[in-house]
Design an enzyme around this catalytic site. Sequence first.
Site, PDB file in Angstrom:
ATOM      1  N   GLU A   1     -13.079 -31.631 -15.196  1.00 49.92           N
ATOM      2  CA  GLU A   1     -13.168 -31.435 -16.640  1.00 49.92           C
ATOM      3  C   GLU A   1     -12.565 -30.066 -16.947  1.00 49.92           C
ATOM      4  O   GLU A   1     -12.955 -29.064 -16.334  1.00 49.92           O
ATOM      5  CB  GLU A   1     -14.632 -31.381 -17.090  1.00 49.92           C
ATOM      6  CG  GLU A   1     -15.358 -32.692 -17.055  1.00 49.92           C
ATOM      7  CD  GLU A   1     -16.788 -32.539 -17.574  1.00 49.92           C
ATOM      8  OE1 GLU A   1     -17.094 -33.108 -18.633  1.00 49.92           O
ATOM      9  OE2 GLU A   1     -17.607 -31.862 -16.933  1.00 49.92           O
TER      10      GLU A   1
ATOM     11  N   SER B   1     -21.189 -25.596 -14.884  1.00 51.45           N
ATOM     12  CA  SER B   1     -21.417 -26.962 -15.329  1.00 51.45           C
ATOM     13  C   SER B   1     -22.068 -26.976 -16.696  1.00 51.45           C
ATOM     14  O   SER B   1     -22.286 -28.035 -17.255  1.00 51.45           O
ATOM     15  CB  SER B   1     -22.284 -27.699 -14.308  1.00 51.45           C
ATOM     16  OG  SER B   1     -23.401 -26.934 -13.975  1.00 51.45           O
TER      17      SER B   1
ATOM     18  N   ASN C   1     -22.126 -33.627 -17.402  1.00 56.31           N
ATOM     19  CA  ASN C   1     -23.529 -33.241 -17.287  1.00 56.31           C
ATOM     20  C   ASN C   1     -24.339 -33.536 -18.545  1.00 56.31           C
ATOM     21  O   ASN C   1     -25.550 -33.704 -18.480  1.00 56.31           O
ATOM     22  CB  ASN C   1     -23.645 -31.767 -16.895  1.00 56.31           C
ATOM     23  CG  ASN C   1     -23.360 -31.594 -15.415  1.00 56.31           C
ATOM     24  OD1 ASN C   1     -23.413 -32.556 -14.655  1.00 56.31           O
ATOM     25  ND2 ASN C   1     -23.035 -30.388 -15.007  1.00 56.31           N
TER      26      ASN C   1
ATOM     27  N   HIS D   1     -14.242 -27.698 -14.274  1.00 55.27           N
ATOM     28  CA  HIS D   1     -15.484 -28.229 -13.699  1.00 55.27           C
ATOM     29  C   HIS D   1     -15.188 -29.362 -12.722  1.00 55.27           C
ATOM     30  O   HIS D   1     -14.773 -30.450 -13.130  1.00 55.27           O
ATOM     31  CB  HIS D   1     -16.412 -28.694 -14.841  1.00 55.27           C
ATOM     32  CG  HIS D   1     -17.737 -29.186 -14.369  1.00 55.27           C
ATOM     33  ND1 HIS D   1     -18.426 -30.203 -14.984  1.00 55.27           N
ATOM     34  CD2 HIS D   1     -18.510 -28.807 -13.318  1.00 55.27           C
ATOM     35  CE1 HIS D   1     -19.545 -30.416 -14.337  1.00 55.27           C
ATOM     36  NE2 HIS D   1     -19.625 -29.587 -13.323  1.00 55.27           N
TER      37      HIS D   1
HETATM   38  N1  3HC Z   1     -15.367 -34.806   2.922  1.00 51.84           N
HETATM   39  C1  3HC Z   1     -14.814 -35.829   3.603  1.00 51.84           C
HETATM   40  N2  3HC Z   1     -15.433 -37.010   3.800  1.00 51.84           N
HETATM   41  C2  3HC Z   1     -16.673 -37.149   3.268  1.00 51.84           C
HETATM   42  C3  3HC Z   1     -17.311 -36.133   2.529  1.00 51.84           C
HETATM   43  C4  3HC Z   1     -16.601 -34.921   2.354  1.00 51.84           C
HETATM   44  N3  3HC Z   1     -17.108 -33.887   1.670  1.00 51.84           N
HETATM   45  N4  3HC Z   1     -18.527 -36.574   2.120  1.00 51.84           N
HETATM   46  C5  3HC Z   1     -18.657 -37.835   2.587  1.00 51.84           C
HETATM   47  N5  3HC Z   1     -17.537 -38.169   3.275  1.00 51.84           N
HETATM   48  C6  3HC Z   1     -17.257 -39.437   3.942  1.00 51.84           C
HETATM   49  C7  3HC Z   1     -18.382 -39.844   4.844  1.00 51.84           C
HETATM   50  O1  3HC Z   1     -18.338 -39.181   6.072  1.00 51.84           O
HETATM   51  C8  3HC Z   1     -18.138 -41.326   4.988  1.00 51.84           C
HETATM   52  O2  3HC Z   1     -17.123 -41.549   5.949  1.00 51.84           O
HETATM   53  P1  3HC Z   1     -17.203 -42.869   6.888  1.00 51.84           P
HETATM   54  O3  3HC Z   1     -17.126 -44.032   5.959  1.00 51.84           O
HETATM   55  O4  3HC Z   1     -15.992 -42.723   7.751  1.00 51.84           O
HETATM   56  O5  3HC Z   1     -18.474 -42.758   7.634  1.00 51.84           O
HETATM   57  C9  3HC Z   1     -17.564 -41.687   3.621  1.00 51.84           C
HETATM   58  O6  3HC Z   1     -17.160 -40.470   2.990  1.00 51.84           O
HETATM   59  C10 3HC Z   1     -18.590 -42.371   2.762  1.00 51.84           C
HETATM   60  O7  3HC Z   1     -19.748 -41.595   2.753  1.00 51.84           O
HETATM   61  P2  3HC Z   1     -21.203 -42.165   2.953  1.00 51.84           P
HETATM   62  O8  3HC Z   1     -21.148 -43.381   3.840  1.00 51.84           O
HETATM   63  O9  3HC Z   1     -22.097 -41.047   3.348  1.00 51.84           O
HETATM   64  O10 3HC Z   1     -21.711 -42.577   1.527  1.00 51.84           O
HETATM   65  P3  3HC Z   1     -21.003 -43.247   0.284  1.00 51.84           P
HETATM   66  O11 3HC Z   1     -20.162 -44.412   0.657  1.00 51.84           O
HETATM   67  O12 3HC Z   1     -22.114 -43.419  -0.679  1.00 51.84           O
HETATM   68  O13 3HC Z   1     -20.011 -42.142  -0.304  1.00 51.84           O
HETATM   69  C11 3HC Z   1     -20.098 -40.460  -2.006  1.00 51.84           C
HETATM   70  C12 3HC Z   1     -20.429 -40.844  -0.561  1.00 51.84           C
HETATM   71  C13 3HC Z   1     -18.587 -40.390  -2.194  1.00 51.84           C
HETATM   72  C14 3HC Z   1     -20.704 -39.081  -2.210  1.00 51.84           C
HETATM   73  C15 3HC Z   1     -20.670 -41.540  -2.987  1.00 51.84           C
HETATM   74  O14 3HC Z   1     -22.008 -41.793  -2.688  1.00 51.84           O
HETATM   75  C16 3HC Z   1     -20.577 -41.123  -4.424  1.00 51.84           C
HETATM   76  O15 3HC Z   1     -19.555 -41.230  -5.057  1.00 51.84           O
HETATM   77  N6  3HC Z   1     -21.742 -40.636  -4.961  1.00 51.84           N
HETATM   78  C17 3HC Z   1     -21.807 -40.160  -6.342  1.00 51.84           C
HETATM   79  C18 3HC Z   1     -21.360 -38.737  -6.389  1.00 51.84           C
HETATM   80  C19 3HC Z   1     -21.406 -38.193  -7.763  1.00 51.84           C
HETATM   81  O16 3HC Z   1     -21.843 -38.798  -8.720  1.00 51.84           O
HETATM   82  N7  3HC Z   1     -20.946 -36.929  -7.901  1.00 51.84           N
HETATM   83  C20 3HC Z   1     -20.969 -36.229  -9.157  1.00 51.84           C
HETATM   84  C21 3HC Z   1     -22.188 -35.403  -9.195  1.00 51.84           C
HETATM   85  S1  3HC Z   1     -22.287 -34.507 -10.686  1.00 51.84           S
HETATM   86  C22 3HC Z   1     -21.492 -33.102 -10.388  1.00 51.84           C
HETATM   87  O17 3HC Z   1     -20.967 -32.862  -9.325  1.00 51.84           O
HETATM   88  C23 3HC Z   1     -21.480 -32.116 -11.495  1.00 51.84           C
HETATM   89  C24 3HC Z   1     -22.356 -30.934 -11.179  1.00 51.84           C
HETATM   90  O18 3HC Z   1     -22.071 -29.937 -12.137  1.00 51.84           O
HETATM   91  C25 3HC Z   1     -23.843 -31.231 -11.219  1.00 51.84           C
END
Ligand code: 3HC
Length: 282
Positions: A152, A119, A190, A140
């Site tokens: 990315e 990252s 990031n 990424h």
């Molecule tokens: N596989 C399948 N389903 C999944 C899952 C996975 N890995 N993770 C969550 N789900 C499902 C949940 O079980 C839930 O299902 P349901 O509605 O049937 O109960 C559904 O997805 C929604 O999950 P939640 O209710 O727990 O929560 P959200 O509606 O908030 O969704 C999320 C979860 C998609 C993670 C959302 O919160 C989100 O988009 N968050 C932001 C994530 C983000 O910004 N990621 C980037 C991070 S930066 C990065 O990765 C770079 C690194 O280098 C640092």
Amino acid sequence: MATINRIGVIGCGQMGGGIAQVAAQSGYQVTMFDVSGSQLEKAMTGMEKSLTKLSEKGKLKGTVAEVIKRVRPVSQIEELGNCDFVIEAASENRELKLKLFGDLDRIVPKGAILCTNTSSISITEIARQTSRAEKVAGMHFMNPVPLMSLVEGIRGLATSNETFKIVREVAESMGKVFIEAKDAPGFVVNRVLLPFINEAFFALQEGLASPKDIDQAIRLGLNHPMGPFELADYVGLDVCLSVMEILHRDLGDSKYRPAPLLRKYVEAGWFGKKTGRGVYVY
Ligand code: 3HC
């Protein structure tokens, strides 16, 4: 596209496990390597859970068992010897990644493409550890990989057009949207996200508001799915600190200095969800 059939994944944490899963979902044969047998077991269990969720929602091609069958967990890196394409997703540790690419160069056939899910570390420097810098690129993914649509793509100084084209095609074949970013610290996501999370730690440290209220403000005020602390705990505070340290060191601007409170939490072992405690207790 050059025929890519066998994808190797290095590391089976949140990112590696997710990458192995989407590769298998997209029909590739996947060899997933990690030194830890217990981590491999954990990753396979997590994958099954995630695939079951996707299947229940009608978002899976084929059955859970068919996808799982395409993933071979291995604990010896030599088992990646028949892969056409490798994606490294080990811990965000520069020395470790540099060493892994030297090893991969010896193990994986000369025609294979080697990608890193780093990252923040220089793709050009990683590529230099190999004798095929033109076949090395950054790929990424975002966490959680099965749900997030972005990849990315990053060219090192020597990455060939042909390699980059294949990297894009592989990402798109996994159902991802591909954007190209320069080989600069943090790339795009990031570079923007981590100073945002870091600033939230400064705000908390200054007593601007409680963690819950800061998260609530960002969720409701900006329509983000997660507040900065929820996201930091999810990504891992250790990862956040490591990216901030790289931005600070490589861009040389004091605006990237890690917040002391973030550093303190990491010193305490409060890495977030994965250790049961970060900004919040799980
Ligand atoms: N596989 C399948 N389903 C999944 C899952 C996975 N890995 N993770 C969550 N789900 C499902 C949940 O079980 C839930 O299902 P349901 O509605 O049937 O109960 C559904 O997805 C929604 O999950 P939640 O209710 O727990 O929560 P959200 O509606 O908030 O969704 C999320 C979860 C998609 C993670 C959302 O919160 C989100 O988009 N968050 C932001 C994530 C983000 O910004 N990621 C980037 C991070 S930066 C990065 O990765 C770079 C690194 O280098 C640092």
